[in-house]
Design an enzyme around this catalytic site. Structure first.
Site, PDB file in Angstrom:
ATOM      1  CG  HIS A  78      13.789  23.855  87.721  1.00  0.00           C
ATOM      2  ND1 HIS A  78      14.585  23.927  88.834  1.00  0.00           N
ATOM      3  CD2 HIS A  78      13.962  25.027  87.042  1.00  0.00           C
ATOM      4  CE1 HIS A  78      15.212  25.105  88.837  1.00  0.00           C
ATOM      5  NE2 HIS A  78      14.855  25.782  87.775  1.00  0.00           N
ATOM      6  CG  ASP A  91      13.326  28.317  81.116  1.00  0.00           C
ATOM      7  OD1 ASP A  91      13.620  29.517  81.245  1.00  0.00           O
ATOM      8  OD2 ASP A  91      13.845  27.416  81.789  1.00  0.00           O
TER       9      ASP A  91
END
Length: 431
Positions: free
Chosen positions: A306, A364
């Site tokens: 991320h 996700d």
């Protein structure tokens, strides 16, 4: 650097800049006077080292894997509260009392209906239109249907617009889904919870009674809470940028949805699911791991790493638990995609390559599997993200508008094009 000052020398000229300290996080050097004092700008592509605003809403510590809404850890809010409680918190700054929660829930659920002309508005789109394209249009159209709440200078109209956005976006999202599959629109029911009402609008049909499943409803509610806000990301910054011009809130949120549609932002869970499907089986994982490590291969492992988190994404832990609860409730056993996901997660947490590069599973990673199990097609994943994030966008927009220091945003640039040159008549131009 002194305690509250920073000193910078530009072309032999030394200037002093103030250093501001937040409640949490790095100190911030105020550079507003830099151009006036030195005739220079700062250069920060992607704004990776730039604080674009002051905010009291959401805090992220990427190194420690911390996400706070108004000071409350995301895991506590997702596990102990519900989405509308987080909505209230993001909007007003404090958790509601019991009566405030009852009143807020009632207020939201009483505004879930959309103008009946929206049904005809939908019929202007092709059936195979991407739901995100439809959502962008619908959010922009809200300023035409609800023009009695677009005066941003009126606090009452700002609040009405905020309530309308939070309450009506699920209805529009469900309508976009129903339209894409050729089914009749389903009107909302105000006696249901926010998440239960949305699932019913998506999956009920006239020929049979829709039964509320508390496990699936709770999973949907958690997904909304986990995605409600995430500090100054691309779409939130887009909302603030649009809002700084004085644009109405519906137009600003539509701009945020458009930004979220980008595959580098809101499309990550859809891309992650497609990647798991491409891998196909646990036996093929080593092949794709090798490709991910190969600098010359364009393949990327989606759902890992991320831009902000350099530790385990705190939302991913809750999403993993939620995913297992949904699969168990639906009696989905030995799911090949889940087997691949679990194996990939174990590799990422133990492989030196992933550890060194801090490529931990993010939210996700499991949300795509969960949404697929709930019955949503991949084209709806980003729509659900936008639905959840609407409250964060609204809270950020509201905070910006109410900030007395707010002014129109005007980023600068490093110009590397031609200097001034003379116009050449067309018959005298050569390649």
């Amino acid at each position: 650097m002194s305690k509250n000052k920073a000193h910078i020398t530009v072309n032999d000229k030394k200037i002093e800049l103030s250093v501001r300290k937040g409640t949490l996080g790095p100190d911030v050097i105020e550079i507003a006077s830099l151009y006036k004092e030195t005739d220079t700008f700062t250069y920060d592509p992607g704004f990776t080292s730039t604080a674009s605003c002051e905010s009291k809403i959401t805090y992220i510590d990427g190194n420690e894997g911390i996400l706070l809404y108004r000071g409350y850890p995301i895991d506590q809010l997702a596990e102990k509260g519900d989405f509308l409680e987080s909505c209230y918190l993001l909007l007003y700054g404090e958790l509601p009392t019991k009566q405030e929660k009852i009143d807020f829930d009632r207020c939201i659920m009483q505004h879930t209906m959309v103008h009946e002309q929206f049904a005809r508005f939908f019929h202007g789109f092709r059936r195979d239109s991407h739901p995100m394209a439809v959502m962008i249009a619908c959010l922009g159209a809200m300023s035409a249907f609800y023009h009695d709440s677009i005066d941003i200078t009126d606090p009452q109209q700002r609040m009405i617009a905020s309530i309308r956005l939070i309450s009506k976006v699920p209805t529009l999202a469900a309508m976009a889904y129903k339209y894409s599959i050729g089914q009749a629109f389903v009107y909302p029911r105000n006696d249901l919870s926010y998440a239960a009402n949305f699932l019913r609008m998506c999956f009920s049909v006239p020929c049979e009674e829709y039964k509320i499943n508390p496990v699936l409803t709770r999973a949907m509610d958690r997904i909304f809470t986990l995605h409600a806000d995430h500090e100054q990301n691309a779409s939130t910054s887009t909302v603030r940028l649009a809002g700084s011009s004085g644009a109405n809130p519906f137009a600003c949120i539509a701009a945020g949805v458009a930004c979220l549609w980008g595959p580098a932002h809101g499309g990550a869970n859809e891309a992650c699911l497609k990647m798991l499907q491409e891998i196909g089986s646990v036996e093929r994982i080593p092949e794709f791991i090798a490709r991910a490590k190969d600098k010359n291969d364009s393949f990327r492992l989606m759902g890992f790493g991320h831009r902000v988190y350099k530790n385990y994404d705190p939302r991913a832990k809750i999403m993993q638990q939620t995913c297992h609860e949904v699969l168990k409730e639906l009696n989905i056993q030995n799911d090949p995609l889940l087997d691949i996901a679990i194996t990939l997660e174990n590799i990422a947490l133990n492989d030196e390559y992933f550890i060194e590069k801090k490529l931990y599973p993010n939210v996700d990673f499991y949300s795509g599997i969960t949404l697929k199990a709930l019955g949503f097609p991949t084209e709806m994943f980003t729509v659900l993200f936008a639905l959840a994030r609407s409250v964060g966008w609204v809270a950020q927009w509201k905070e910006m508008i109410e900030d007395p220091a707010q002014k129109i945003s005007r980023p600068r640039q490093l110009y590397t094009g031609y200097a001034a040159r003379e116009y050449i008549p067309i018959d005298k131009r050569v390649n």
